[in-house]
Design an enzyme around this catalytic site. Sequence first.
Site, PDB file in Angstrom:
ATOM      1  N   ASP A  80      -3.291 -18.180   1.901  1.00 51.84           N
ATOM      2  CA  ASP A  80      -4.466 -18.831   1.295  1.00 51.84           C
ATOM      3  C   ASP A  80      -5.050 -19.862   2.257  1.00 51.84           C
ATOM      4  OD1 ASP A  80      -1.945 -19.841   0.813  1.00 51.84           O
ATOM      5  OD2 ASP A  80      -2.419 -20.749  -1.113  1.00 51.84           O
ATOM      6  N   ASP A 112      -5.281  -6.566   6.027  1.00 55.48           N
ATOM      7  CA  ASP A 112      -6.463  -5.816   5.606  1.00 55.48           C
ATOM      8  C   ASP A 112      -7.586  -6.805   5.254  1.00 55.48           C
ATOM      9  OD1 ASP A 112      -8.148  -3.876   4.706  1.00 55.48           O
ATOM     10  OD2 ASP A 112      -7.012  -3.368   2.901  1.00 55.48           O
ATOM     11  N   TYR A 138       0.823  -1.217   0.000  1.00 53.63           N
ATOM     12  CA  TYR A 138       0.000   0.000   0.000  1.00 53.63           C
ATOM     13  C   TYR A 138       0.859   1.271   0.000  1.00 53.63           C
ATOM     14  CZ  TYR A 138      -3.969  -3.033   1.203  1.00 53.63           C
ATOM     15  OH  TYR A 138      -4.930  -4.016   1.196  1.00 53.63           O
ATOM     16  N   LYS A 158       3.215 -15.426   2.450  1.00 54.42           N
ATOM     17  CA  LYS A 158       3.089 -16.174   1.187  1.00 54.42           C
ATOM     18  C   LYS A 158       4.503 -16.528   0.749  1.00 54.42           C
ATOM     19  CE  LYS A 158       0.611 -17.698  -2.319  1.00 54.42           C
ATOM     20  NZ  LYS A 158      -0.156 -18.945  -2.163  1.00 54.42           N
ATOM     21  N   ASP A 179     -10.879  -8.292   7.995  1.00 54.97           N
ATOM     22  CA  ASP A 179     -12.298  -8.141   7.647  1.00 54.97           C
ATOM     23  C   ASP A 179     -13.001  -9.494   7.672  1.00 54.97           C
ATOM     24  OD1 ASP A 179     -12.092  -5.446   7.368  1.00 54.97           O
ATOM     25  OD2 ASP A 179     -13.070  -5.362   5.405  1.00 54.97           O
TER      26      ASP A 179
END
Length: 360
Positions: A223, A247, A142, A191, A251
């Site tokens: 994942d 992020d 980001y 990852k 959620d």
Amino acid sequence: MDYHIALVKGDGIGPEIVDNAVRVLEAVGRLCGHTFRFQSYLAGGCAIDQCGKPLPQETIDGCLASDSVLLGEVGGPKWDGLSGDQRPEKALLQLRSVLGLYTNLRPARIYSALKDACPLKRDTAEKGFDLMMVRELTGGIYFGQRGRREGKYGPEAYDTESYSVNEIKRIAKVAFETAKKRRKKLTSIDKANVLETSRLWRSVIHEMAVDYPDVDCSDMLVDNAAMQLIRDPAQFDVVVTTNMFGDILSDEASQITGSIGLLPSASLGETKRGMYEPIHGSAPDIAGTGKANPIATILSAAMMLRYSFDLERESHLIEEAVDAVLAAGWRTADLAGPGQNTLTGSQMTDKIIQEIENRF
Ligand code: NAD
């Protein structure tokens, strides 16, 4: 003790939920002998309307001079047409950056009184879960280089992820320390089978794990983590991950608790000053109707007492009162089942304050 709290109420339901949280803090202060002094500042859409920009300098100065910041929410359809730097949400990114808040803590747990609202399988909901997501907040993709260019197949866009050893170390330290104070289990999510940043992330976590022999630390690919959160969330205690993975996964973790109106968050940096806010948005569809559930903001205030002011007992008092009020069957509209009586946000706050007074 005296504490100076900057209030950034923002837009939509922001002012009503922050006012309710202030009433709870005042009650706790009165009972426990603390003085909380509040000063309000503008940010978001209301700041655009009154000052022409989402984050006025006065707000930055006021937050920097405070002991901590309690935030409502920013944004709404009125300002949706604005672009980039003009948007209300820009105020949040800027505030995090000027306050140096690189850690985002998001607890997610199931309230036993609200198990029916959990969208997971019945036996998974019955088992319950209580996890703390630790998300890196100021690095990664980001904040990396991005742009548009002419590629092999025509116009293309790119974003880049980079993490320094220091950035990983400082967030890992928060995660290990948090795990030490909880059930001593840390899952680091990356990852590493594909990304170089993840391989560095993993090696730094492993190095630091040596200094925390009492914390059971393991790795999980992102994942798999997305799947495990739905299959068996009870396996997690503290979870640490990068900005983007955090992020998305935070959620997901909040959604499986069953209600967006209950979940608090804390953003922290090197100093004790933090920024505390509910995880939901400004809910313009219910602003001014009295329907907004104030619990996420009240629990954010409880996190402020714990993390910024070291007032563990007071923080716990608020959390226990919320538990008790929900267990007694009191509901705001977002939590109520069909035909169930509902309280306004202000009435729910009265119940929580009453419960705090009874328990003190
Ligand atoms: P939202 O979270 O505001 O609302 C989603 C749904 O949840 C709505 O139906 C709303 O009524 C309900 N809801 C949310 N909070 C509630 C509460 N406390 N009590 C009862 N019901 C509640 O998400 P959205 O509609 O996608 O976004 C609305 C605005 O909020 C947008 O402008 C968005 O950019 C902004 N937003 C701000 C933040 C922030 O300030 N940190 C975060 C997310 C979204």
